[in-house]
Motif scaffolding. Structure first.
Motif, short mmCIF file in Angstrom:
data_model
loop_
_atom_site.label_atom_id
_atom_site.label_comp_id
_atom_site.label_asym_id
_atom_site.label_seq_id
_atom_site.Cartn_x
_atom_site.Cartn_y
_atom_site.Cartn_z
N GLY A 1 25.61 12.32 -4.93
CA GLY A 1 24.45 11.75 -5.05
C GLY A 1 24.00 11.31 -3.65
N TYR A 2 23.02 10.46 -3.52
CA TYR A 2 22.49 9.92 -2.11
C TYR A 2 21.90 8.60 -2.40
CZ TYR A 2 18.08 11.38 -4.35
OH TYR A 2 17.12 11.56 -4.91
N VAL A 3 21.70 7.95 -1.18
CA VAL A 3 21.16 6.54 -1.09
C VAL A 3 19.89 6.68 -0.93
CG1 VAL A 3 21.17 4.06 0.09
CG2 VAL A 3 23.26 5.83 -0.02
N GLU A 4 19.01 5.88 -1.78
CA GLU A 4 17.63 5.67 -1.74
C GLU A 4 16.99 4.26 -1.59
OE1 GLU A 4 14.66 6.50 -5.02
OE2 GLU A 4 14.48 8.39 -3.90
N GLY A 5 16.04 4.17 -0.63
CA GLY A 5 15.47 2.80 -0.40
C GLY A 5 14.19 2.63 -0.93
N GLU A 6 13.82 1.50 -1.56
CA GLU A 6 12.38 1.33 -1.94
C GLU A 6 11.90 0.42 -1.02
OE1 GLU A 6 13.21 -0.34 -5.80
OE2 GLU A 6 13.11 1.73 -6.71
N PHE A 7 10.98 0.92 0.03
CA PHE A 7 10.45 0.14 1.08
C PHE A 7 9.36 -0.61 0.57
CE2 PHE A 7 12.24 3.94 2.86
CZ PHE A 7 13.29 3.56 3.76
N VAL A 8 8.98 -1.64 1.36
CA VAL A 8 8.18 -2.88 1.08
C VAL A 8 7.17 -2.70 2.48
CG1 VAL A 8 7.47 -5.27 1.00
CG2 VAL A 8 9.54 -4.20 -0.17
N TYR A 9 5.91 -2.31 2.18
CA TYR A 9 4.95 -2.10 3.16
C TYR A 9 4.25 -3.41 3.38
CZ TYR A 9 6.43 2.74 2.88
OH TYR A 9 7.10 4.01 2.93
N MET A 10 4.20 -4.11 4.51
CA MET A 10 3.61 -5.20 4.77
C MET A 10 2.22 -4.84 5.53
SD MET A 10 5.91 -7.10 3.19
CE MET A 10 5.01 -8.47 3.72
N ALA A 11 1.36 -5.47 4.94
CA ALA A 11 -0.08 -5.26 5.47
C ALA A 11 -0.73 -6.59 5.32
CB ALA A 11 -0.73 -4.17 4.76
N SER A 12 -1.87 -6.47 5.68
CA SER A 12 -3.12 -7.82 5.52
C SER A 12 -4.19 -7.18 4.87
CB SER A 12 -3.11 -8.22 6.85
OG SER A 12 -4.38 -9.34 6.82
N SER A 13 -4.80 -8.31 4.07
CA SER A 13 -6.07 -7.55 3.37
C SER A 13 -7.32 -7.89 4.45
CB SER A 13 -6.35 -8.66 2.22
OG SER A 13 -6.41 -10.05 2.77
N GLN A 14 -7.11 -8.41 5.46
CA GLN A 14 -8.20 -8.45 6.36
C GLN A 14 -7.72 -7.51 7.82
OE1 GLN A 14 -10.59 -10.59 5.61
NE2 GLN A 14 -9.20 -10.66 3.70
N ALA A 15 -8.83 -7.06 8.32
CA ALA A 15 -8.72 -6.42 9.48
C ALA A 15 -8.91 -7.07 10.73
CB ALA A 15 -10.06 -5.50 9.50
#
Length: 332
Positions: free
Chosen positions: A44-58
């Motif tokens: 098998g293989y290792v997989e990561g579930e990434f968390v994308y951090m963003a702002s709701s404001q520009a």
């Protein structure tokens, strides 16, 4: 192994070694640990579930507080955007709320104390006038009985005395009204204004808070997408995180094996870079068959269809694994 290789070289070219030589070769392979792969071990293989951090404001990125490869704790500041406009909006909403609350308090308390004192002074003056006119009426009535004053003067005195008494009653009523709070409808309307101002302040504060993004979980800063000074559109990720609990291992088993696997069953993960086997537990078993992925190589099996299985380890052990890393999974 050297003995076996020597005997193979000594064999007649083009002919397979005899039974004695083949047996010696097998014994040498077994003695050197070159046995076949256990039937309960899968690739098998290792997989990561990434968390994308963003702002709701520009906004412009003014502070990138982390760097790629850094491990951060929960609530650590990741990045901050320029927030002058949002700061001013919070200040304005705060002042509007304070004004609405002051008006509401004024309606609840009635008129100010100096205004009440003015009305009380006017009452005292009206009472003095009424007393003076009442005495004048008594004198005119006595004079009228003996013929000292005409009937018209007596009527004027009576009217003036009655008017003075009415003025006293009017001012006393005004004093009572001055001491009362505002009408119920006015109070409810102003209370609604207070709630609206409070909601506007909360909205402005939320927008300001969105300009500073903090880590919702502890984990690894896997990558950063912007540099300080760049303009970041609303919703665009600035930091990509990988919490340890989001690391999982995917492996594939044959149809004959999948029926015996259940979430919670223990497995052991082995990899080339792991100092020791990593314990884990099955977290998901797919109910759909799929073709063997091209990244999975197996020389022992000829099965065309496999089932995907996912396993997760503890937070402490998960950090030993890296996304994309090939592993072997032994089912316990």
């Amino acid at each position: 192994m050297k003995v076996a290789k020597t005997r193979l070289r000594d064999a007649v070219p083009g002919q397979w070694p005899g039974p004695a030589l083949a047996g010696a070769l097998c014994m040498a392979l077994i003695a050197n640990g070159c046995s076949s792969r256990p039937t309960n071990t899968y690739q098998g293989y290792v997989e990561g579930e990434f968390v994308y951090m963003a702002s709701s404001q520009a906004g412009q990125l003014v502070d990138l507080a982390v760097q790629r490869g850094q491990t951060v704790a929960v609530d650590t500041l990741l990045f901050a955007l320029e927030a002058q406009n949002e700061t001013d909006a919070v200040r304005q909403a705060t002042r509007q709320l304070q004004a609405a609350q002051a008006q509401h308090a004024d309606l609840l308390t009635g008129r100010r104390r100096p205004e009440v004192e003015v009305t009380q002074a006017q009452i005292e003056q009206a009472r003095a006038d009424a007393h003076r006119l009442d005495l004048q009426l008594q004198r005119d009535e006595a004079q009228y009985r003996v013929g000292g004053v005409p009937k018209g003067q007596l009527d004027d005195s009576r009217g003036a005395a009655a008017s003075a008494q009415g003025k006293v009653r009017e001012l006393e009523a005004q004093l009572q009204v001055a001491r009362l709070p505002g009408r119920a409808e006015q109070i409810r309307a102003q209370q609604a204004q207070v709630e609206a101002a409070r909601a506007a302040l909360a909205q402005a504060q939320w927008k300001l808070d969105q300009k500073r993004v903090r880590a919702p979980h502890a984990g690894l800063v896997f990558d950063t997408m912007y540099r300080s000074g760049e303009w970041v559109p609303a919703g665009n990720p600035v930091v990509r995180m990988l919490p340890p609990e989001n690391i999982k291992v995917r492996f594939f088993v044959q149809e004959t094996v999948v029926g015996a696997l259940r979430p919670g069953r223990k497995v052991v993960i082995r990899c080339d870079g792991c100092a020791a086997p990593v314990p884990a537990a099955i977290s998901f078993v797919s109910d759909q068959a799929e073709y063997t992925p091209p990244v999975i190589f197996s020389n022992e099996t000829r099965a065309k269809l496999v089932f995907m299985v996912e396993a997760r380890s503890s937070r402490e052990d998960a950090v030993k694994l890296r996304p994309g890393q090939p592993v072997e999974v032994a089912v316990q």
